[in-house]
Design an enzyme around this catalytic site. Structure first.
Site, PDB file in Angstrom:
ATOM      1  N   CYS A   2      36.227  44.119  36.229  1.00  9.73           N
ATOM      2  CA  CYS A   2      34.853  44.597  36.224  1.00  9.73           C
ATOM      3  C   CYS A   2      34.666  45.668  35.155  1.00  9.73           C
ATOM      4  O   CYS A   2      35.604  46.087  34.481  1.00  9.73           O
ATOM      5  CB  CYS A   2      34.494  45.188  37.591  1.00  9.73           C
ATOM      6  SG  CYS A   2      34.761  44.052  38.972  1.00  9.73           S
ATOM      7  N   SER A  55      34.031  37.972  39.109  1.00  7.34           N
ATOM      8  CA  SER A  55      34.397  37.664  40.494  1.00  7.34           C
ATOM      9  C   SER A  55      35.717  36.907  40.555  1.00  7.34           C
ATOM     10  O   SER A  55      35.812  35.777  40.064  1.00  7.34           O
ATOM     11  CB  SER A  55      33.292  36.839  41.163  1.00  7.34           C
ATOM     12  OG  SER A  55      32.055  37.525  41.083  1.00  7.34           O
ATOM     13  N   ASP A 103      39.385  42.796  47.760  1.00  7.84           N
ATOM     14  CA  ASP A 103      40.516  43.722  47.756  1.00  7.84           C
ATOM     15  C   ASP A 103      40.080  45.178  47.675  1.00  7.84           C
ATOM     16  O   ASP A 103      40.711  46.061  48.243  1.00  7.84           O
ATOM     17  CB  ASP A 103      41.472  43.398  46.599  1.00  7.84           C
ATOM     18  CG  ASP A 103      40.789  43.401  45.244  1.00  7.84           C
ATOM     19  OD1 ASP A 103      39.621  42.981  45.157  1.00  7.84           O
ATOM     20  OD2 ASP A 103      41.430  43.807  44.257  1.00  7.84           O
ATOM     21  N   VAL A 295      48.555  30.086  20.758  1.00  8.48           N
ATOM     22  CA  VAL A 295      47.916  29.881  19.457  1.00  8.48           C
ATOM     23  C   VAL A 295      48.977  29.963  18.373  1.00  8.48           C
ATOM     24  O   VAL A 295      49.961  30.689  18.488  1.00  8.48           O
ATOM     25  CB  VAL A 295      46.795  30.900  19.168  1.00  8.48           C
ATOM     26  CG1 VAL A 295      45.639  30.720  20.137  1.00  8.48           C
ATOM     27  CG2 VAL A 295      47.322  32.330  19.198  1.00  8.48           C
TER      28      VAL A 295
END
Length: 627
Positions: A2, A55, A103, A295
């Site tokens: 977040c 989320s 959590d 990559v």
């Protein structure tokens, strides 16, 4: 994962919501959390929280802020709490009521029980903010190894915090002044180390620290304290067989906890020891192949795809690989906006490229970051060990004589002179010099007098001094310094910003604090033995990873700066800087810069990393200071 922003003030934050400034600040973090957004105010507008959410756990019900049963304690956080299930069960047993399955709700109830000491119970990566309306206290906490970032501005009357600088800057009436001290630190190390930021008045909360802010006689008083530190003075484990078994159990537990998610978890795979071991354990523990991402680069000697493919085939992962062509001048403005402050670790380009690939398929990816710092994988650790054994007065006198006589003939920045100069240093001073971007000599030459005078204390030296005298080995002290400086402020900053730019959560099981503490208990002989670095980790990896991946030369996740400079990047850099913001704002001496450009053409000089650092600094100055 977040993005968080918030604050506390002695007066109401008037007009934030009405003017749209709060919404604008929250949305500067949209890349960190594209799935949800929220805001809340408390104490008659004297405290506020803003949140953007990616989320991962309790996708439907994990809206933040999260509050206690009485609605008096509120929390927002960035990160993951890996031991939340055990904590939740214990808290429920003690009578706490939970409204979600996420959590982070354990944070609120732990705070109710333990106050600011709640953070000691958490295992994970996190930046947490808690506002206690009854006590009118704001508590900020950052995880032990500094995996997740947390900045704060404090002027005595208010404190504003955020996951990134851009969120704080959006809430201030004017942009703060450039910190001359932070600028010098950037040119020393290629990043701005904690507790500083590039702006005066804005700081980073150091890893393993808690900050408490509250009202005190008409001002916001702030106190910070360390709640965790790694101790290399514990009883050393030297039995190889026992150490392997303990490490196996601890790593398996760490990887298992990091697989906790309500969405699919993949992994970034370079083909090196650390990422290969993490992927192998994830497949073994999960009982099924996972998605892996790699990559490759067009430049010869910079492509590790065949090694990654070997491990992917061994475990049957759903492997995604791409060859990418990096354009530094095109990517630089994006990196500048993402990092918010100067950051010259050029491998950020490569990290961003692989995160772009992974983000097309998953929201969460495991990485192998932290293995080198924890288990002594860098060549500089072996040099410290060797220097300890070979140091002598005659060797030092010889090297100093060569340096003194040669400096009069060529630049003191000549490559062979640097090698002699480093060889003449004490082992831990040599460790520091290996990580320098600019020497003190070059720093004083580049900076104008107004900024050179601000060069302050040496952050590496401060951490080294804290560890010296405790009876630790030189390798232990070098690792301690790196865990406090280059790991959080370079390596983990790079991973956080580039992954979040792609709305991808990266998890680092090798930096679970139980692994960090275990690695500190290892005898040096289990870290470096017979020229093999990360000795114990490689011995364990032999159980899971093909040997040809374990004992090949270390490549790292590099980009070809020197080749780019020869192909036109040097001319582009010169054109930008000589008429740019650094010279215009009186920061860089143009004659010194021209000297560097001329010297770059000489075979005994390599200013590639320094020129890259100046190019990033120039682009940053144009974005944030104006031309």
């Amino acid at each position: 994962m977040c993005g968080i922003v918030g604050g506390i003030s002695i007066e109401p934050f008037s007009g934030l919501a009405e003017s749209g400034r709060l919404d604008a600040a929250i949305d500067t973090l949209a890349h960190r959390g594209p799935d949800d957004r929220s805001r809340a105010t408390y104490s008659d507008g004297r405290a506020f929280f803003g949140h953007r959410r990616l989320s991962i756990i309790d996708v439907a019900g994990g809206h933040q802020p999260l509050s206690n049963e009485t609605g008096t304690v509120h929390a927002i956080y960035n990160g993951e709490i890996y031991n939340y299930r055990a904590l939740r069960d214990a808290l429920a047993f003690r009578g706490h009521e939970f409204r979600t399955q996420t959590d982070g709700e354990v944070v609120v109830h732990l705070y109710e029980d333990k106050g600011a000491d709640f953070v000691r119970e958490l295992s994970g990566m996190f930046a947490v903010a808690i506002y206690d309306e009854t006590a009118r206290k704001l508590t900020l906490a950052r995880d032990r190894n500094g995996i997740k970032p947390l900045y704060y501005f404090h002027d005595g009357r208010s404190l504003i915090f955020g996951s990134e600088l851009k969120a704080i800057l959006a809430l201030l009436p004017a942009r703060p002044r450039l910190s001359a001290h932070a600028l010098a630190e950037y040119l020393r190390w290629k990043y701005v180390p904690a507790p500083w930021s590039i702006y005066e008045g804005i700081h980073k909360l150091p890893p393993g620290h808690v900050l408490r802010a509250g009202y005190d006689e008409g001002r916001i008083a702030v106190e910070t304290r360390r709640y965790w530190d790694v101790d290399y003075g514990v009883a050393k484990l030297s039995d190889e067989r026992e150490a392997i078994e303990q490490l196996d159990a601890k790593l398996r537990a760490a990887v298992k906890s990091h697989l906790e998610s309500d969405v699919e978890v993949g992994a970034l795979l370079s083909g090196g020891v650390d990422s290969s071991l993490v992927v192998a354990l994830a497949c073994d523990i999960g009982g099924r192949p996972i998605k892996t991402f790699s990559v490759g680069f067009e430049e010869e000697g910079f492509d590790q795809l065949p090694f990654a493919r070997l491990l992917a085939n061994r475990y049957g992962t759903v492997h995604h690989e791409e060859h990418v062509r990096l354009d530094p001048m095109q990517a630089m403005p994006l990196l500048v906006r993402q990092f918010d402050e100067p950051f010259a670790d050029s491998s950020a380009l490569a990290c961003y490229a692989v995160c772009q690939v992974a983000a097309k398929h998953v929201k969460v990816a495991l990485t192998g970051d932290g293995g080198d710092e924890s288990f002594a994988g860098y060549g500089r650790y072996e040099e410290v060990l060797t220097a300890q054994k070979r140091s002598g007065i005659w060797r030092g006198l010889r090297d100093r004589a060569i340096i003194s006589s040669s400096s009069a003939l060529v630049s003191p920045e000549a490559k062979y002179l640097k090698r002699f100069r480093h060889a003449a240093l004490a082992p831990l001073e040599r460790h520091e010099q290996h990580q320098r971007l600019c020497s003190d000599w070059l720093l004083n030459k580049l900076l104008t007098n107004a900024y050179a005078r601000e060069a302050g204390p040496n952050v590496f030296g401060e951490h080294r001094d804290r560890a010296t005298g405790r009876g630790w080995s030189a390798v232990d002290v070098a690792q301690y310094v790196d865990l406090h400086v280059s790991l959080p402020d370079d390596m983990l900053t790079k991973v956080d910003r580039t992954s979040m730019a792609c709305s991808l959560e990266c998890r680092v099981p090798l930096l679970d604090h139980t692994i960090t503490e275990f690695s500190a208990s290892l005898a040096t002989d289990l870290k470096i033995r017979g020229g093999v670095r990360k000795y114990l980790l490689k011995k364990l990896a032999e159980r899971y990873v093909p040997r040809e991946l374990l004992y090949r030369p270390k490549m790292g996740f590099r980009i070809p700066i020197r080749r780019w400079l020869k192909r036109g990047l040097l001319a582009q850099t010169e054109a930008l800087v000589v008429d740019g913001a650094l010279v215009g704002h009186g920061i860089i001496d143009p004659q010194a810069f021209h000297w560097m450009v001329r010297q770059q053409g000489r075979p005994w000089i390599d200013f590639g990393s320094q020129l890259w650092g100046l190019l990033f600094l120039e682009q940053w100055a144009r974005e944030y200071l104006g031309e």
